[in-house]
Scaffold this motif. Sequence first.
Motif, PDB file in Angstrom:
ATOM      1  N   LEU A  75       0.808  -1.220   0.000  1.00  0.00           N
ATOM      2  CA  LEU A  75       0.000   0.000   0.000  1.00  0.00           C
ATOM      3  C   LEU A  75       0.842   1.271   0.000  1.00  0.00           C
ATOM      4  CD1 LEU A  75      -2.974  -1.064   2.292  1.00  0.00           C
ATOM      5  CD2 LEU A  75      -2.740  -1.181  -0.204  1.00  0.00           C
ATOM      6  N   TYR A  76       2.132   1.120  -0.259  1.00  0.00           N
ATOM      7  CA  TYR A  76       2.975   2.280  -0.521  1.00  0.00           C
ATOM      8  C   TYR A  76       2.285   3.048  -1.645  1.00  0.00           C
ATOM      9  CZ  TYR A  76       7.001   4.871  -2.366  1.00  0.00           C
ATOM     10  OH  TYR A  76       7.836   5.859  -2.828  1.00  0.00           O
ATOM     11  N   GLU A  77       2.255   4.353  -1.544  1.00  0.00           N
ATOM     12  CA  GLU A  77       1.499   5.197  -2.481  1.00  0.00           C
ATOM     13  C   GLU A  77       1.728   4.822  -3.949  1.00  0.00           C
ATOM     14  OE1 GLU A  77      -1.502   7.740  -2.788  1.00  0.00           O
ATOM     15  OE2 GLU A  77      -0.543   7.508  -0.841  1.00  0.00           O
ATOM     16  N   THR A  98      -7.677 -17.161  -1.165  1.00  0.00           N
ATOM     17  CA  THR A  98      -7.669 -16.002  -0.265  1.00  0.00           C
ATOM     18  C   THR A  98      -6.513 -15.066  -0.613  1.00  0.00           C
ATOM     19  OG1 THR A  98      -6.341 -17.202   1.363  1.00  0.00           O
ATOM     20  CG2 THR A  98      -8.763 -17.244   1.636  1.00  0.00           C
ATOM     21  N   ILE A  99      -6.720 -13.802  -0.305  1.00  0.00           N
ATOM     22  CA  ILE A  99      -5.680 -12.791  -0.511  1.00  0.00           C
ATOM     23  C   ILE A  99      -5.375 -12.140   0.829  1.00  0.00           C
ATOM     24  CG2 ILE A  99      -5.016 -10.677  -1.708  1.00  0.00           C
ATOM     25  CD1 ILE A  99      -6.993 -11.422  -3.931  1.00  0.00           C
ATOM     26  N   TRP A 100      -4.104 -12.234   1.213  1.00  0.00           N
ATOM     27  CA  TRP A 100      -3.606 -11.609   2.434  1.00  0.00           C
ATOM     28  C   TRP A 100      -2.750 -10.419   2.037  1.00  0.00           C
ATOM     29  CZ3 TRP A 100      -2.561 -14.129   7.590  1.00  0.00           C
ATOM     30  CH2 TRP A 100      -3.448 -15.179   7.847  1.00  0.00           C
ATOM     31  N   LEU A 101      -2.780  -9.366   2.843  1.00  0.00           N
ATOM     32  CA  LEU A 101      -1.991  -8.174   2.570  1.00  0.00           C
ATOM     33  C   LEU A 101      -1.333  -7.697   3.856  1.00  0.00           C
ATOM     34  CD1 LEU A 101      -2.834  -5.290   0.248  1.00  0.00           C
ATOM     35  CD2 LEU A 101      -2.162  -4.747   2.590  1.00  0.00           C
ATOM     36  N   TYR A 102      -0.020  -7.556   3.808  1.00  0.00           N
ATOM     37  CA  TYR A 102       0.757  -7.011   4.930  1.00  0.00           C
ATOM     38  C   TYR A 102       1.036  -5.544   4.652  1.00  0.00           C
ATOM     39  CZ  TYR A 102       1.772 -11.601   6.948  1.00  0.00           C
ATOM     40  OH  TYR A 102       1.665 -12.842   7.547  1.00  0.00           O
ATOM     41  N   THR A 103       0.773  -4.699   5.638  1.00  0.00           N
ATOM     42  CA  THR A 103       1.011  -3.272   5.464  1.00  0.00           C
ATOM     43  C   THR A 103       1.422  -2.625   6.782  1.00  0.00           C
ATOM     44  OG1 THR A 103       0.061  -1.179   4.701  1.00  0.00           O
ATOM     45  CG2 THR A 103      -1.438  -2.690   5.826  1.00  0.00           C
ATOM     46  N   GLY A 104       2.227  -1.587   6.686  1.00  0.00           N
ATOM     47  CA  GLY A 104       2.600  -0.811   7.859  1.00  0.00           C
ATOM     48  C   GLY A 104       1.526   0.186   8.268  1.00  0.00           C
ATOM     49  N   TYR A 105       0.552   0.383   7.398  1.00  0.00           N
ATOM     50  CA  TYR A 105      -0.555   1.281   7.733  1.00  0.00           C
ATOM     51  C   TYR A 105      -1.509   0.580   8.693  1.00  0.00           C
ATOM     52  CZ  TYR A 105       1.044   4.061   3.796  1.00  0.00           C
ATOM     53  OH  TYR A 105       1.810   4.813   2.945  1.00  0.00           O
ATOM     54  N   ARG A 106      -2.225   1.369   9.485  1.00  0.00           N
ATOM     55  CA  ARG A 106      -3.248   0.838  10.380  1.00  0.00           C
ATOM     56  C   ARG A 106      -4.556   0.706   9.612  1.00  0.00           C
ATOM     57  NH1 ARG A 106      -1.890  -1.458  14.928  1.00  0.00           N
ATOM     58  NH2 ARG A 106      -3.610  -0.588  16.091  1.00  0.00           N
ATOM     59  N   TRP A 107      -5.385  -0.234  10.036  1.00  0.00           N
ATOM     60  CA  TRP A 107      -6.686  -0.471   9.413  1.00  0.00           C
ATOM     61  C   TRP A 107      -7.465   0.837   9.253  1.00  0.00           C
ATOM     62  CZ3 TRP A 107      -9.447  -3.585   6.582  1.00  0.00           C
ATOM     63  CH2 TRP A 107     -10.826  -3.418   6.546  1.00  0.00           C
ATOM     64  N   GLU A 108      -7.421   1.655  10.277  1.00  0.00           N
ATOM     65  CA  GLU A 108      -8.181   2.902  10.275  1.00  0.00           C
ATOM     66  C   GLU A 108      -7.763   3.826   9.132  1.00  0.00           C
ATOM     67  OE1 GLU A 108      -8.353   0.915  14.167  1.00  0.00           O
ATOM     68  OE2 GLU A 108      -6.681   1.432  12.867  1.00  0.00           O
ATOM     69  N   GLU A 109      -6.531   3.701   8.658  1.00  0.00           N
ATOM     70  CA  GLU A 109      -6.020   4.526   7.558  1.00  0.00           C
ATOM     71  C   GLU A 109      -6.357   3.957   6.181  1.00  0.00           C
ATOM     72  OE1 GLU A 109      -1.775   6.139   8.609  1.00  0.00           O
ATOM     73  OE2 GLU A 109      -1.971   4.108   9.436  1.00  0.00           O
ATOM     74  N   ILE A 110      -6.616   2.665   6.097  1.00  0.00           N
ATOM     75  CA  ILE A 110      -6.743   2.007   4.785  1.00  0.00           C
ATOM     76  C   ILE A 110      -8.104   1.400   4.512  1.00  0.00           C
ATOM     77  CG2 ILE A 110      -4.277   1.511   4.647  1.00  0.00           C
ATOM     78  CD1 ILE A 110      -5.046  -1.431   5.460  1.00  0.00           C
ATOM     79  N   ARG A 111      -8.957   1.347   5.504  1.00  0.00           N
ATOM     80  CA  ARG A 111     -10.227   0.609   5.375  1.00  0.00           C
ATOM     81  C   ARG A 111     -11.097   1.054   4.213  1.00  0.00           C
ATOM     82  NH1 ARG A 111     -12.342   2.945  10.941  1.00  0.00           N
ATOM     83  NH2 ARG A 111     -12.759   5.069  10.234  1.00  0.00           N
ATOM     84  N   ASP A 112     -10.952   2.301   3.768  1.00  0.00           N
ATOM     85  CA  ASP A 112     -11.790   2.805   2.682  1.00  0.00           C
ATOM     86  C   ASP A 112     -11.129   2.717   1.306  1.00  0.00           C
ATOM     87  OD1 ASP A 112     -13.894   3.432   4.431  1.00  0.00           O
ATOM     88  OD2 ASP A 112     -12.976   5.353   4.934  1.00  0.00           O
ATOM     89  N   LEU A 113      -9.920   2.168   1.236  1.00  0.00           N
ATOM     90  CA  LEU A 113      -9.259   2.017  -0.059  1.00  0.00           C
ATOM     91  C   LEU A 113      -9.998   0.977  -0.902  1.00  0.00           C
ATOM     92  CD1 LEU A 113      -5.478   1.977   0.940  1.00  0.00           C
ATOM     93  CD2 LEU A 113      -6.784   3.886  -0.022  1.00  0.00           C
ATOM     94  N   GLY A 125      -0.193  -2.449  10.659  1.00  0.00           N
ATOM     95  CA  GLY A 125       0.668  -1.820  11.650  1.00  0.00           C
ATOM     96  C   GLY A 125       2.146  -1.979  11.360  1.00  0.00           C
ATOM     97  N   ARG A 126       2.865  -0.959  11.721  1.00  0.00           N
ATOM     98  CA  ARG A 126       4.315  -0.994  11.567  1.00  0.00           C
ATOM     99  C   ARG A 126       4.925  -2.049  12.468  1.00  0.00           C
ATOM    100  NH1 ARG A 126       6.467   5.093  10.798  1.00  0.00           N
ATOM    101  NH2 ARG A 126       4.770   5.828   9.509  1.00  0.00           N
ATOM    102  N   TYR A 127       6.057  -2.568  12.040  1.00  0.00           N
ATOM    103  CA  TYR A 127       6.823  -3.466  12.897  1.00  0.00           C
ATOM    104  C   TYR A 127       7.487  -2.612  13.971  1.00  0.00           C
ATOM    105  CZ  TYR A 127      10.553  -6.460  14.557  1.00  0.00           C
ATOM    106  OH  TYR A 127      11.400  -7.184  15.356  1.00  0.00           O
ATOM    107  N   ILE A 128       7.283  -2.986  15.235  1.00  0.00           N
ATOM    108  CA  ILE A 128       7.914  -2.278  16.353  1.00  0.00           C
ATOM    109  C   ILE A 128       8.871  -3.252  17.033  1.00  0.00           C
ATOM    110  CG2 ILE A 128       7.543  -1.104  18.559  1.00  0.00           C
ATOM    111  CD1 ILE A 128       4.825  -0.181  17.464  1.00  0.00           C
TER     112      ILE A 128
END
Length: 162
Positions: A75-77, A98-113, A125-128
């Motif tokens: 989901l990098y721009e 099934t399709i899985w997607l790993y992203t550093g963005y939070r659900w709240e930022e991407i849910r409407d994409l 979520g980012r790796y911490i």
Amino acid sequence: MRYHDITKDDMKNGDGLRVVLWVAGCSHHCPGCQNPVTWDPEDGLPFDRAAEEEIFGQLEQEYISGLTLSGGDPLYEGNREAVTELVRKVKSRYPKKTIWLYTGYRWEEIRDLEVIRDIDVVVDGRYIQEERDITLEWRGSANQRVIDVPKTRELGQIVLLV
């Protein structure tokens, strides 16, 4: 979009045996990231028809559960348009995969994409590094969530995959 690798018969990046596309491009730059080589969106190989056909060829196999998108960050721009197109094609051709997607963005930022409509599971979520936990399934740090996207969208609240 560019990518670094297509992994076949992967058991670590989602449920079942999967084909994994490791895209190039990430703006999060998490300390301790397992794939910093994928951060540069200009690095890697161009994602072309041959790469797409390689993925489709793997998805043809009955034993392959589906596609996982990782990286970098799918989901990098600069990746969003191509990832959305690929996901749409995969869902159309292989509706039972099934399709899985790993992203550093939070659900709240991407849910409407737009792409989220065709995703089955998002690991967000980012790796911490300070929250690293090798006992967790399908994620690297405790802050990351494994989200059941269809149920989350249906209920309007985050439903974690159990």
